[in-house]
Design a protein around this motif. Sequence first.
Motif, PDB file in Angstrom:
ATOM      1  N   PRO A 150       4.635   3.464  16.365  1.00 32.43           N
ATOM      2  CA  PRO A 150       3.256   3.060  16.029  1.00 32.43           C
ATOM      3  C   PRO A 150       3.214   2.330  14.695  1.00 32.43           C
ATOM      4  O   PRO A 150       4.027   2.585  13.799  1.00 32.43           O
ATOM      5  CB  PRO A 150       2.508   4.388  15.962  1.00 32.43           C
ATOM      6  CG  PRO A 150       3.565   5.398  15.630  1.00 32.43           C
ATOM      7  CD  PRO A 150       4.828   4.922  16.303  1.00 32.43           C
ATOM      8  N   ARG A 151       2.265   1.421  14.581  1.00 34.49           N
ATOM      9  CA  ARG A 151       2.064   0.683  13.334  1.00 34.49           C
ATOM     10  C   ARG A 151       0.853   1.252  12.596  1.00 34.49           C
ATOM     11  O   ARG A 151      -0.147   1.596  13.228  1.00 34.49           O
ATOM     12  CB  ARG A 151       1.818  -0.792  13.634  1.00 34.49           C
ATOM     13  CG  ARG A 151       1.620  -1.658  12.401  1.00 34.49           C
ATOM     14  CD  ARG A 151       1.432  -3.103  12.803  1.00 34.49           C
ATOM     15  NE  ARG A 151       0.261  -3.683  12.174  1.00 34.49           N
ATOM     16  CZ  ARG A 151      -0.305  -4.811  12.553  1.00 34.49           C
ATOM     17  NH1 ARG A 151       0.162  -5.456  13.596  1.00 34.49           N
ATOM     18  NH2 ARG A 151      -1.361  -5.286  11.924  1.00 34.49           N
ATOM     19  N   ASP A 152       0.975   1.365  11.280  1.00 30.68           N
ATOM     20  CA  ASP A 152      -0.125   1.874  10.467  1.00 30.68           C
ATOM     21  C   ASP A 152      -1.154   0.759  10.262  1.00 30.68           C
ATOM     22  O   ASP A 152      -0.996  -0.109   9.396  1.00 30.68           O
ATOM     23  CB  ASP A 152       0.404   2.361   9.114  1.00 30.68           C
ATOM     24  CG  ASP A 152      -0.701   2.946   8.240  1.00 30.68           C
ATOM     25  OD1 ASP A 152      -1.844   3.047   8.725  1.00 30.68           O
ATOM     26  OD2 ASP A 152      -0.410   3.290   7.078  1.00 30.68           O
ATOM     27  N   ARG A 153      -2.202   0.770  11.078  1.00 31.01           N
ATOM     28  CA  ARG A 153      -3.222  -0.277  10.993  1.00 31.01           C
ATOM     29  C   ARG A 153      -4.296   0.032   9.955  1.00 31.01           C
ATOM     30  O   ARG A 153      -5.198  -0.779   9.746  1.00 31.01           O
ATOM     31  CB  ARG A 153      -3.850  -0.494  12.371  1.00 31.01           C
ATOM     32  CG  ARG A 153      -2.831  -1.008  13.395  1.00 31.01           C
ATOM     33  CD  ARG A 153      -3.458  -1.346  14.723  1.00 31.01           C
ATOM     34  NE  ARG A 153      -2.462  -1.832  15.663  1.00 31.01           N
ATOM     35  CZ  ARG A 153      -2.066  -3.096  15.755  1.00 31.01           C
ATOM     36  NH1 ARG A 153      -2.595  -4.015  14.956  1.00 31.01           N
ATOM     37  NH2 ARG A 153      -1.151  -3.462  16.640  1.00 31.01           N
ATOM     38  N   SER A 154      -4.202   1.195   9.312  1.00 31.94           N
ATOM     39  CA  SER A 154      -5.169   1.546   8.276  1.00 31.94           C
ATOM     40  C   SER A 154      -4.681   1.161   6.885  1.00 31.94           C
ATOM     41  O   SER A 154      -5.431   1.261   5.904  1.00 31.94           O
ATOM     42  CB  SER A 154      -5.456   3.047   8.311  1.00 31.94           C
ATOM     43  OG  SER A 154      -4.275   3.787   8.008  1.00 31.94           O
ATOM     44  N   ALA A 155      -3.425   0.723   6.788  1.00 33.70           N
ATOM     45  CA  ALA A 155      -2.859   0.396   5.479  1.00 33.70           C
ATOM     46  C   ALA A 155      -3.570  -0.811   4.868  1.00 33.70           C
ATOM     47  O   ALA A 155      -3.874  -1.785   5.550  1.00 33.70           O
ATOM     48  CB  ALA A 155      -1.363   0.104   5.616  1.00 33.70           C
ATOM     49  N   THR A 156      -3.816  -0.738   3.564  1.00 31.90           N
ATOM     50  CA  THR A 156      -4.472  -1.857   2.879  1.00 31.90           C
ATOM     51  C   THR A 156      -3.480  -2.976   2.586  1.00 31.90           C
ATOM     52  O   THR A 156      -3.867  -4.141   2.508  1.00 31.90           O
ATOM     53  CB  THR A 156      -5.111  -1.376   1.566  1.00 31.90           C
ATOM     54  OG1 THR A 156      -4.112  -0.732   0.768  1.00 31.90           O
ATOM     55  CG2 THR A 156      -6.237  -0.394   1.859  1.00 31.90           C
ATOM     56  N   ALA A 157      -2.209  -2.639   2.403  1.00 31.17           N
ATOM     57  CA  ALA A 157      -1.175  -3.648   2.139  1.00 31.17           C
ATOM     58  C   ALA A 157      -0.624  -4.115   3.487  1.00 31.17           C
ATOM     59  O   ALA A 157       0.338  -3.548   4.016  1.00 31.17           O
ATOM     60  CB  ALA A 157      -0.076  -3.065   1.267  1.00 31.17           C
ATOM     61  N   TYR A 158      -1.248  -5.152   4.043  1.00 25.84           N
ATOM     62  CA  TYR A 158      -0.921  -5.609   5.396  1.00 25.84           C
ATOM     63  C   TYR A 158       0.553  -6.008   5.519  1.00 25.84           C
ATOM     64  O   TYR A 158       1.254  -5.562   6.436  1.00 25.84           O
ATOM     65  CB  TYR A 158      -1.819  -6.792   5.757  1.00 25.84           C
ATOM     66  CG  TYR A 158      -1.453  -7.485   7.053  1.00 25.84           C
ATOM     67  CD1 TYR A 158      -1.763  -6.921   8.289  1.00 25.84           C
ATOM     68  CD2 TYR A 158      -0.778  -8.708   7.039  1.00 25.84           C
ATOM     69  CE1 TYR A 158      -1.420  -7.548   9.470  1.00 25.84           C
ATOM     70  CE2 TYR A 158      -0.430  -9.344   8.221  1.00 25.84           C
ATOM     71  CZ  TYR A 158      -0.762  -8.774   9.427  1.00 25.84           C
ATOM     72  OH  TYR A 158      -0.412  -9.389  10.598  1.00 25.84           O
ATOM     73  N   ALA A 159       1.030  -6.852   4.597  1.00 27.48           N
ATOM     74  CA  ALA A 159       2.401  -7.365   4.706  1.00 27.48           C
ATOM     75  C   ALA A 159       3.417  -6.224   4.646  1.00 27.48           C
ATOM     76  O   ALA A 159       4.404  -6.208   5.403  1.00 27.48           O
ATOM     77  CB  ALA A 159       2.675  -8.388   3.606  1.00 27.48           C
ATOM     78  N   GLN A 160       3.194  -5.246   3.762  1.00 25.33           N
ATOM     79  CA  GLN A 160       4.124  -4.126   3.641  1.00 25.33           C
ATOM     80  C   GLN A 160       4.096  -3.259   4.892  1.00 25.33           C
ATOM     81  O   GLN A 160       5.140  -2.769   5.350  1.00 25.33           O
ATOM     82  CB  GLN A 160       3.784  -3.287   2.416  1.00 25.33           C
ATOM     83  CG  GLN A 160       4.783  -2.159   2.141  1.00 25.33           C
ATOM     84  CD  GLN A 160       6.186  -2.677   1.883  1.00 25.33           C
ATOM     85  OE1 GLN A 160       6.378  -3.537   1.030  1.00 25.33           O
ATOM     86  NE2 GLN A 160       7.169  -2.163   2.622  1.00 25.33           N
TER      87      GLN A 160
END
Length: 254
Positions: free
Chosen positions: A69-79
């Motif tokens: 799964p990808r963390d879609r809540s992260a504020t740092a999109y590129a990271q």
Amino acid sequence: MRTVEVIGVGMGNPRHLTQQAVDALRRVDAFFVLEKGSAADELAELRRDLCRAVIGTGDYRLVAVPDPPRDRSATAYAQAVEDWTAARGEVLLDTMEAHLEPGQTAGILAWGDPAFYDSTLRVLDGGRATGRLEVEVVPGISSIQMLAAAHRISLTRVGQPLQVTTGRRLAEEGFPPGCHDVVVMLDGACSFQHVDPGGVDIYWGADLGGPDQAVIAGGLGEVGDAILARRAEIRSRRGWVMDTYLLRRDVRHP
């Protein structure tokens, strides 16, 4: 060491495969498919259909790999994307080593051409860097090419540049400076809505090259709503939609 053939397959239509792609498909011992456990897994089934159509009942295998799964809540999109890519690479490499002997060949079928906004080559970078994999790339027909063919247009104009970008960048930055022709990919938010429609034409296409191909073209202000409605209908019916478009601005427009 194991070899991975990354094969561009367009939209999965066997007629869009190059002879080089067909030859590569027939060299593969096992195909590896990252599955998301969602409506998008229909795309995994399309890959299986393609193998059956081109290779028939050969000795190849199809191996499903659970997609982390990808963390879609992260504020740092590129990271967040970088972390997800690394996790996918580890899962894929471990699965390949579990299912293939050294010297055997893995296959990954990439939509369109793996050179355009496809993560496959980045996912495999870790395996290449550590000597666990040898990677070969077979180009395919991209959605960009199919878009131009469907609308019977050239993507470039005399003396003018063409830029390929994402919906996210278009929404944040608008037309790139000095560029009047922009191909937009990965745009789930229909970012053309944020563009001043004055002097701008749009050439939009979904399921390009497939049996349900949909294309709409015209002035952005005149056909934008029609594109939104058609895209929503496709997504509602299938659960996913793959589309791209060209925005073309009158070079005389300020």
